[in-house]
Design a protein around this motif. Structure first.
Motif, PDB file in Angstrom:
ATOM      1  N   ASN A  37      -4.699  -2.079  -8.064  1.00 43.69           N
ATOM      2  CA  ASN A  37      -5.096  -2.804  -9.272  1.00 43.69           C
ATOM      3  C   ASN A  37      -5.713  -1.838 -10.275  1.00 43.69           C
ATOM      4  O   ASN A  37      -6.526  -0.987  -9.910  1.00 43.69           O
ATOM      5  CB  ASN A  37      -6.107  -3.908  -8.932  1.00 43.69           C
ATOM      6  CG  ASN A  37      -5.513  -4.962  -8.040  1.00 43.69           C
ATOM      7  OD1 ASN A  37      -4.426  -5.461  -8.277  1.00 43.69           O
ATOM      8  ND2 ASN A  37      -6.218  -5.288  -6.958  1.00 43.69           N
ATOM      9  N   SER A  38      -5.325  -1.982 -11.521  1.00 38.97           N
ATOM     10  CA  SER A  38      -5.901  -1.190 -12.589  1.00 38.97           C
ATOM     11  C   SER A  38      -6.174  -2.129 -13.757  1.00 38.97           C
ATOM     12  O   SER A  38      -5.268  -2.575 -14.437  1.00 38.97           O
ATOM     13  CB  SER A  38      -4.947  -0.073 -13.007  1.00 38.97           C
ATOM     14  OG  SER A  38      -5.515   0.700 -14.033  1.00 38.97           O
ATOM     15  N   GLY A  39      -7.454  -2.465 -13.939  1.00 38.55           N
ATOM     16  CA  GLY A  39      -7.783  -3.478 -14.934  1.00 38.55           C
ATOM     17  C   GLY A  39      -7.248  -4.818 -14.488  1.00 38.55           C
ATOM     18  O   GLY A  39      -7.505  -5.275 -13.381  1.00 38.55           O
ATOM     19  N   THR A  40      -6.472  -5.473 -15.335  1.00 37.85           N
ATOM     20  CA  THR A  40      -5.887  -6.774 -14.995  1.00 37.85           C
ATOM     21  C   THR A  40      -4.491  -6.624 -14.404  1.00 37.85           C
ATOM     22  O   THR A  40      -3.850  -7.620 -14.067  1.00 37.85           O
ATOM     23  CB  THR A  40      -5.802  -7.660 -16.253  1.00 37.85           C
ATOM     24  OG1 THR A  40      -5.006  -7.000 -17.244  1.00 37.85           O
ATOM     25  CG2 THR A  40      -7.190  -7.929 -16.820  1.00 37.85           C
ATOM     26  N   ASP A  41      -3.996  -5.401 -14.275  1.00 37.07           N
ATOM     27  CA  ASP A  41      -2.641  -5.147 -13.811  1.00 37.07           C
ATOM     28  C   ASP A  41      -2.626  -4.750 -12.341  1.00 37.07           C
ATOM     29  O   ASP A  41      -3.547  -4.121 -11.838  1.00 37.07           O
ATOM     30  CB  ASP A  41      -1.986  -4.047 -14.645  1.00 37.07           C
ATOM     31  CG  ASP A  41      -1.964  -4.388 -16.120  1.00 37.07           C
ATOM     32  OD1 ASP A  41      -1.435  -5.457 -16.452  1.00 37.07           O
ATOM     33  OD2 ASP A  41      -2.483  -3.597 -16.926  1.00 37.07           O
ATOM     34  N   SER A  42      -1.538  -5.110 -11.672  1.00 38.23           N
ATOM     35  CA  SER A  42      -1.348  -4.746 -10.278  1.00 38.23           C
ATOM     36  C   SER A  42       0.049  -4.165 -10.112  1.00 38.23           C
ATOM     37  O   SER A  42       1.013  -4.700 -10.668  1.00 38.23           O
ATOM     38  CB  SER A  42      -1.524  -5.972  -9.374  1.00 38.23           C
ATOM     39  OG  SER A  42      -1.322  -5.641  -8.022  1.00 38.23           O
ATOM     40  N   PHE A  43       0.137  -3.048  -9.387  1.00 40.18           N
ATOM     41  CA  PHE A  43       1.438  -2.441  -9.162  1.00 40.18           C
ATOM     42  C   PHE A  43       1.431  -1.759  -7.799  1.00 40.18           C
ATOM     43  O   PHE A  43       0.420  -1.725  -7.103  1.00 40.18           O
ATOM     44  CB  PHE A  43       1.803  -1.457 -10.281  1.00 40.18           C
ATOM     45  CG  PHE A  43       0.735  -0.446 -10.601  1.00 40.18           C
ATOM     46  CD1 PHE A  43       0.717   0.787  -9.984  1.00 40.18           C
ATOM     47  CD2 PHE A  43      -0.257  -0.733 -11.531  1.00 40.18           C
ATOM     48  CE1 PHE A  43      -0.264   1.713 -10.267  1.00 40.18           C
ATOM     49  CE2 PHE A  43      -1.247   0.190 -11.828  1.00 40.18           C
ATOM     50  CZ  PHE A  43      -1.256   1.423 -11.199  1.00 40.18           C
ATOM     51  N   THR A  44       2.580  -1.227  -7.418  1.00 43.45           N
ATOM     52  CA  THR A  44       2.752  -0.613  -6.106  1.00 43.45           C
ATOM     53  C   THR A  44       2.884   0.892  -6.251  1.00 43.45           C
ATOM     54  O   THR A  44       3.524   1.384  -7.175  1.00 43.45           O
ATOM     55  CB  THR A  44       4.013  -1.184  -5.417  1.00 43.45           C
ATOM     56  OG1 THR A  44       3.854  -2.589  -5.249  1.00 43.45           O
ATOM     57  CG2 THR A  44       4.221  -0.541  -4.055  1.00 43.45           C
ATOM     58  N   LEU A  45       2.257   1.614  -5.331  1.00 45.63           N
ATOM     59  CA  LEU A  45       2.367   3.057  -5.278  1.00 45.63           C
ATOM     60  C   LEU A  45       3.030   3.460  -3.960  1.00 45.63           C
ATOM     61  O   LEU A  45       2.643   2.973  -2.896  1.00 45.63           O
ATOM     62  CB  LEU A  45       0.985   3.712  -5.371  1.00 45.63           C
ATOM     63  CG  LEU A  45       0.283   3.654  -6.735  1.00 45.63           C
ATOM     64  CD1 LEU A  45      -1.174   4.062  -6.587  1.00 45.63           C
ATOM     65  CD2 LEU A  45       0.978   4.563  -7.737  1.00 45.63           C
ATOM     66  N   ARG A  46       4.022   4.341  -4.045  1.00 38.82           N
ATOM     67  CA  ARG A  46       4.682   4.851  -2.839  1.00 38.82           C
ATOM     68  C   ARG A  46       4.747   6.375  -2.911  1.00 38.82           C
ATOM     69  O   ARG A  46       4.986   6.948  -3.972  1.00 38.82           O
ATOM     70  CB  ARG A  46       6.104   4.286  -2.709  1.00 38.82           C
ATOM     71  CG  ARG A  46       6.173   2.784  -2.550  1.00 38.82           C
ATOM     72  CD  ARG A  46       7.621   2.338  -2.359  1.00 38.82           C
ATOM     73  NE  ARG A  46       7.769   0.909  -2.530  1.00 38.82           N
ATOM     74  CZ  ARG A  46       7.609   0.022  -1.554  1.00 38.82           C
ATOM     75  NH1 ARG A  46       7.314   0.442  -0.333  1.00 38.82           N
ATOM     76  NH2 ARG A  46       7.763  -1.267  -1.784  1.00 38.82           N
ATOM     77  N   ALA A  47       4.536   7.023  -1.774  1.00 36.79           N
ATOM     78  CA  ALA A  47       4.549   8.480  -1.730  1.00 36.79           C
ATOM     79  C   ALA A  47       5.958   9.023  -1.970  1.00 36.79           C
ATOM     80  O   ALA A  47       6.951   8.412  -1.591  1.00 36.79           O
ATOM     81  CB  ALA A  47       4.033   8.965  -0.379  1.00 36.79           C
TER      82      ALA A  47
END
Length: 225
Positions: A37-47
């Motif tokens: 989560n960054s602020g009001t946004d949510s996303f996915t992180l993959r290596a």
């Protein structure tokens, strides 16, 4: 970079140096996903396979130390040895492009007492992400409380998580992971802080590629946190 991630992600980072063009990275990603989560946004992180970021424990004579690491660890791709490097933090590529090799290399490098931290590069996925150029995870976590009176509570929580306070700037507490093993700890602890602490924000720190002009070649900007 056109996406909905706010500038808080790179708050407090100071540009030191623009390097030469990066070598080509793998276009694939590893299966393990982190919901961030960054602020009001949510996303996915993959290596991203093959790519690691290494921070040396001793800032003196980095080029000599880097050469010794490449000689010691045969899984590092010596064709991409960063010649003329005078910083104690640098990118390195692995010979293997498999995810298993990435995880194994990170664990091995983080057992080396000469290395302060070895961390992965991660690709963003999710709504509003228009540029999938990977970001480099560095060994710091930034937390901003609602009020300075919460600082002591946050520092106590951080110490339990294995963090130590590095500095405080503009109301933001910046911590480092004291003992990195997998290389993913800064991201994992930042996500845990988002879930457990009542703060304005808690973020892992990244080094982000900078683009200059619409037709400019991609440059990696080294950022001091």
């Amino acid at each position: 970079m056109r996406n909905s991630v706010p500038l808080l992600v790179i708050l407090g980072l100071i540009t030191l140096l623009s390097c030469t063009d990066e070598p080509e990275l793998s276009t694939s990603t590893c299966g393990d996903a982190f919901v961030y989560n960054s602020g009001t946004d949510s996303f996915t992180l993959r290596a991203v396979p093959r790519s690691v970021w290494i921070e040396l424990e001793d800032p003196e004579n980095p080029e000599v130390q880097i050469a010794a690491l490449f000689a010691e660890y045969t899984f590092l791709d010596d064709t991409t040895f960063p010649q003329g490097n005078y910083l104690n933090r640098f990118p390195a590529l692995l010979k293997s492009t498999s995810c298993e090799s990435l995880y194994e290399a990170l664990e091995i490098l983080n057992q080396d007492e000469k290395i302060a931290a070895a961390t992965p590069r991660l690709k963003l996925e999710g709504p509003g992400i228009f540029d999938n150029t990977p970001w480099i995870l560095v060994n710091t976590v930034s937390i901003q409380p609602f009020d300075a009176s919460d600082d002591a509570m946050i520092v106590e929580w951080a110490e339990i998580q294995g963090l130590e306070l590095k500095n405080e700037s503009f109301g933001t507490l910046r911590f480092r992971v004291k003992e990195v093993r997998s290389g993913f700890e800064p991201l994992e602890i930042a996500i845990k802080a988002q879930n457990e602490l009542d703060v304005k924000w808690a973020l892992a720190d990244f080094i982000v590629p900078i683009f200059r002009g619409s037709h400019a070649k991609k440059k990696l900007t080294i950022l001091q946190v």
